[in-house]
Design an enzyme around this catalytic site. Sequence first.
Site, PDB file in Angstrom:
ATOM      1  CB  THR A 160      71.687  77.026 -11.014  1.00  0.00           C
ATOM      2  OG1 THR A 160      70.852  77.101  -9.871  1.00  0.00           O
ATOM      3  CG2 THR A 160      71.769  78.388 -11.674  1.00  0.00           C
ATOM      4  CD  GLU A 200      69.139  76.578  -1.242  1.00  0.00           C
ATOM      5  OE1 GLU A 200      67.965  76.309  -1.534  1.00  0.00           O
ATOM      6  OE2 GLU A 200      70.065  75.749  -1.296  1.00  0.00           O
ATOM      7  N   GLY A 223      78.243  74.141  -5.712  1.00  0.00           N
ATOM      8  CA  GLY A 223      79.404  74.142  -4.829  1.00  0.00           C
ATOM      9  C   GLY A 223      80.142  72.817  -4.922  1.00  0.00           C
TER      10      GLY A 223
END
Lengths: 669, 669
Positions: A154, A436, A193
Site C-alpha cells: 500500500t 486486507e 506493520g
Amino acid sequence: MTNIDLQRERQAALISSEDFAEWWAGGRDALQERRALDKLFNEDDDFTDPQHTSLMSHKELYEYTLAKACKFISKLRDWHAAETQQSAIASLYDFRMLLAGQLGTALFQQSFPLRLHFSMFLPTLLGQGTEEQQREWFERAWRMDGIIGTYAQTELGHGTFLRGLETRADYDMKSEEFILNTPSLSAYKWWPGGLGQTANVAIVMAQLYIKGKHYGLHPFLVRIRNAQTHLPEPGVDVGEIGPKLGLNGVNNGFLGLKDVRIPRKQMLMKNAEVRPNGRFVKGPEPLLTYGTMVFARVMIVRDVSFGLLQAATIATRYSAVRRQSPIAVDQPEPQILDHTTQQAKLFPQIAKGIFFRIAADVVWLMYQSVAKELGAGQRRNLPELHALSCCLKAYCSAEAEEAVEILRKSCGGHGYLRSSNFPQIYGAVTAACTYEGENTVLLLQTARFLVKQYVDGLKRKVLPSSVTYLRNATPPKWGKSVELKTLVRLLEYAATESIRSAFEYQKKQRKIFKSEPMVTNKAGIRLIQSATLHARAFLARNASEEAEKLRRQLKPALAEVLVQLTEIFILDLCLASLGNILLSFPLNSRQVEQLKTRFERLLEEFRVNAVTVVDGFDFSDRVLGSTLGCYDGHVYERLLAEACQSPLNEEPVNQTFQTHLKPLMQGKL
Amino acid sequence: MTNIDLQRERQAALISSEDFAEWWAGGRDALQERRALDKLFNEDDDFTDPQHTSLMSHKELYEYTLAKACKFISKLRDWHAAETQQSAIASLYDFRMLLAGQLGTALFQQSFPLRLHFSMFLPTLLGQGTEEQQREWFERAWRMDGIIGTYAQTELGHGTFLRGLETRADYDMKSEEFILNTPSLSAYKWWPGGLGQTANVAIVMAQLYIKGKHYGLHPFLVRIRNAQTHLPEPGVDVGEIGPKLGLNGVNNGFLGLKDVRIPRKQMLMKNAEVRPNGRFVKGPEPLLTYGTMVFARVMIVRDVSFGLLQAATIATRYSAVRRQSPIAVDQPEPQILDHTTQQAKLFPQIAKGIFFRIAADVVWLMYQSVAKELGAGQRRNLPELHALSCCLKAYCSAEAEEAVEILRKSCGGHGYLRSSNFPQIYGAVTAACTYEGENTVLLLQTARFLVKQYVDGLKRKVLPSSVTYLRNATPPKWGKSVELKTLVRLLEYAATESIRSAFEYQKKQRKIFKSEPMVTNKAGIRLIQSATLHARAFLARNASEEAEKLRRQLKPALAEVLVQLTEIFILDLCLASLGNILLSFPLNSRQVEQLKTRFERLLEEFRVNAVTVVDGFDFSDRVLGSTLGCYDGHVYERLLAEACQSPLNEEPVNQTFQTHLKPLMQGKL
C-alpha cells in the site's frame, strides 16, 4: 472470594462451562493443548504487564510491545522446537495460526510489531520466490538471522487498485541490478506493520520497468536497515506513521526509496523472471497468491470473532455484577442482566461471535481443499471461495465492530474507560473493516459473482453449493411454529430478490451508460446490499446445519443451549433484514409478531446460562485485560485501583495549579 | 496553492459557500459575530497547538488543556466584559452557549476541564441555592475567586437511579453541621468533569439524614481542595479516573468523603430546608430542575451535530482529493467522490448533521417557552418537551456516532490515523450516548409518554402537537411522484403502528405480570423501537416544514440544494425504517423501487455542490484539526509531516534494537 452475584449465576446454570469450553475448543485434546500453551505464557512473569497498556505513551507502548514480542517469539520457538520436529515451512503455518489465533490475541490484542514477518514476509518468500531464492532466504529468515521482514504494498496515495501503485523498479542491465524509486509523495509506502522501527528487510511491491517499458507489479527484496547497526540504508527514508485509533503496537511505517540498488536475484521470480540480459519471462498464473488472500480473510473472520467474544464476556459478567434501576416496586435494584433491553444487547452478540467463527471454520476447510486443487492447477472452485471469503470478511468485521460498541455501551460510562479494554478491542476489530481489502470493495466483488451466478441460474446451469439457493424458486413455507429452515429460506429468498433487483437495475443502467464499470458504479448501493444479504443467508444456513449436528452429538442440556443460540442468531438476522424479507415474501403482522415473540422468549430462556457460556470461551483475565470483565467480578475494586495508577494521580497537586489555576482565580492571568 | 481537484469542485458548484454559511449561521450578522469571535482566538498564537494533541501523553494532555482553558476563560471574560454590560447571571447563559457551541468545539473538542464550572456548578447554585446562598456564593464563583466548581452526582456503583445513590449527609444538630460520608466503595463519586485535579469545590448530591431518618437526595457545597494550596482537604480522597476512549482533557474524577463537616448553610436550600433545630421543611416542587436537564439534552443534540458535520467536512474534502479504483476503462482513477457507494456514505450524513441541529433549534425554542411557563408554575407542556428532548438526545447521539464511523471508514486506512482527528471526534460524540441520561433509559421514558398519548388518542383527547399524528388514522396517499409529505406520513404511520403494537404487547404482559415495571421491562425492545420511530417521524416532519420555509426565503439555487438535502434526509430515514413501514403500509416493490431510485438520483444531483456545502459550515482548519480535511486539500503532505512528528521518529534507531531485536536475531534472547 468471587462476587456473590457471579457465584449465583454459576450455580444456577443448567450446563457446565467446562462442557461448553470443550465443545468450543474442538474437543478435550484441543482444549488441553491450548491450555498448556496458554499456561506457558500465563505463568511466566515476563509476560505480566507492569501496568495497563493504556497508561503507556505511544513510544513506551512500542518499546514495551517490541520487547514482549521478542521474548514471545523466542519462547514460542523453543517450545515449538521441543514439541514438534517439523520443517521450518510446516512450522510457519503453525506460527501464523498461533499469532492470528487466541494466543496472539491473548498477549497482544493483534498488535504485534513482528507479526508481518510471519504472516506476510515468510509466506511471500515461499509463494513468490524461486527454489533457489527460498534456499538463500527462507531458512535464514525463519531463524531471523539478520532478517526481520515486512511486506510493503500500500502507498500513501494508492490502496486497492494495484495498477495505480507508483513505486518503480528499473532494471539496469549493465550492473544487473534493479534501481528502486519512490517517484512522488503519494508513492511513499504507507501502513506496513513493523516497517517503522522494527523490520530491516522489506518485500517491496513495485512496477517493473525494463528499458523504460512497463512489465507490471512485482515483489522485490530490499534491505532497508543495516543488519548490524539498524540504521536506515542509504537512499532509504523510513519511519513510523504516528498514533492510531488502535493497534498501536503494530509499528506501522512509511518508506521512501531513492535510487536504492538491489541485485537482480532479489526480485522474487517464481511467477515472472527478469533474465540478466533484460528479457522478461512470464511464468504460469500465480493462482496460489489468490489463496493467500483468502487465507488472510478467513483469519480475519476468526480474529474479529475472538474480539467480539472477549467484549461479550466482559459485558456479560459486568451485567451480572452491576445493579441498576428497579424492575419490581420496592425491590432492590436488579442485576442489569435482568433487563430485557440489556439481554437484547448482549445475547445476539454472543451468538454472532460463535457462528462467525464456525463459518470461518467451514470456509477454512474449503480453503484447504481449494488450495490443493490450485496446487494441481485447477481453479474451478476458486471464484466461489473468493466470493465467500470476501463477503464474510466484510460482513463479519462490520458486524463485530458494531457489536463491540453495543457491548461497550451496554456497560454505561464504565465501558468508556480504557481500563475496561473495550476501546482497545474496538480499535483492533474496526481496523479489520479496512485492511486486507476495504469492505465496500470486497462486497462489490462478491456481488459481481452473485449476479453472474444468478444469470447462470436463469440458464439452469449447475451452481456452486453456497449459491444453489439462487435457483430455488420455492417460497418459504410458514408452518404453525417458526422453524429454523423456514427462517433460512426467508433470508435466502430475500437475498435472491435483492440480487435479481440489482441485476435488473444494471440492465436498465446499461441502456444509459456504455461502460460496464459505470453500470456497476451506478448499481453500487444495490450490489452491496445483495452481498450483505447473501452473507446473512450463508451464515444462517451454516448455523442451522451446525445446530442439526449438535443435537445429535452433544449432551442434551448443552445441545439445547447451543440450539437456543442458533435460533437467536438466525432470528436476529431475520429481524435485521425485515425490510428485505417483507419485500420478497409478504409476511403478515401476526407472523412478524411470532418472530419477535419467539426472539424475546429465547432471550429469557438463555438468561440463566449466559455467564456460564461466556466462561466457556475460556478467556483468561490476562487476555480480557479488563477492570469490568474479570472472572471474580471485583469490578469496583479494580476500577478504583486502576484509576489510582493514572500518572495524574502521582502528585497531590498538579503543577498547573501554580502556573494557571491560581493566577486565574486571582484574576491575574 | 489549493489542491487542483478541490479548486475544480469549488468552481463547478452551483451555489456559493458564503450564501450557505450565512443561512447556516442564522443570517449575516450572526455569521459576522461568530467569525469575529473565532478570529479572536484563531489569530492568537497562544491558542495554536504546538503539536497534534494525539501525540501528547495522558498527563501532558491534561496540563496542556488546563493551561489553554484558563487562558480561554480569561480572554473570553475580558472580551465579554468589553462587549456587553450584562449581569453575571445573564453572562452565564452566554458562556454556556459558547462552551457548548462551535467555539467550545473549536478549541477543545468538548474536552475541557473547566466546563462543569459553567455548565453545572453555577447553574445549580442559581437553581437550587436560596437568594442568600446566591449572594454569598454566586458572584464569587462567577469570578472564580477561590472557587473552581464541579457537580458530583454519579457514583461508582450508581447512575440513572437516583434513589440508589449512597453518599450520605447526616445533620449534626449540636454543631449545626452536615457530616458527609462515602459509606462504601460503590458510593465513591465517579465521573464528574474537572473533579480529578482541577476543581476545589463540589456540589455533592447526597442522601440527607436527620436523627437517622432519611429525607431524600439534596445538594451540598463541599470544599474539596484548599483554595491556597490546592491540597485535598482532610477526609477528602480525590483523584482522576484514568484514560478514556476520548475527552481526555475533561479530567473526570473520583471522590470519597470521610466525616467531612460543612456548615448547615452549605446545603443548597431553595427547594428544601433544614432548620438549625433539625426540622426539615420541603419547598415547592423544583420544576426548574427538569428544565436544566432538558437544556443539557438540547445542547447535546447541537454538540453531536457539530461533531458529525466536522467529520463530514473532513471526509467530503478528502473524497474530492483522493483518487481510487477506475470507473471507466482506461481512464485515470477518479475522485472517490464519484463512486455511488461513497456518495451514499457521505451525503446522508451531511443531511443528518444539518437537520439534527435544526431540530435542536426548534426544541430550544420550545424549551424557552416552557421554562417561562415553569417560572409561572405551569407544567402543562413539560411532559411533551421532556419526551422530545429525551428521544432526540438518544436518537441523534446514536446516529451521529454511527455517522462519524461511516465517515471515518469512508476515508479508508487514513481515517484510522489519529492525525485525521476522526478518532477524537468519535470519542466526543459517542460519549454523548451515555452521559446526561443513558440512551436506552431515555428512549424508555419517551416511549412511556408515547403509549400514554396513544391511549389518550384512543379516547379522542387533544394531543400535544408533536404527537397529534397518533390520532390521524388516514393512511399515507401515494401519488405519481414521491412527495415529502407522503414520506413523512409513512414514517408517522409506522411509528403509530409500532406504538400500538407495544401497547397491545403490554396489555398481554399485564395478564402475566402484576408489576407495571415488569410489564415495561418485558416490552422493552418494542418500546425502544417505538421511541426511535417517533424520533424519525418528528425529525422528518420538522425537516419537511423547514424545506417549505426555505423555498420561500432563500435564493432559488441555495433553496434547491437544501431541498435536495431534505429529501436525502427523509428518504434515508424511510429506507432505514423500511421493515416498519412495510408492516404498517404495504408498499409494493415498484413503490419501494421508486424510493430507492429517487434516493440514488438525489445523491447524483447533490454531488456537484458537496464540497461547497461543507465549506459553508465554516469550520476553520484549526477546528477540524485534521490532516485529511484542511481547506487546501494538501492531504498527503500533511500526513507525512504529521507522521514525522511521532516521538518514535526522533531517533534513527530505537533503543530496543540493542536490548531485544539484536539478541533475537543472534538467537541469544
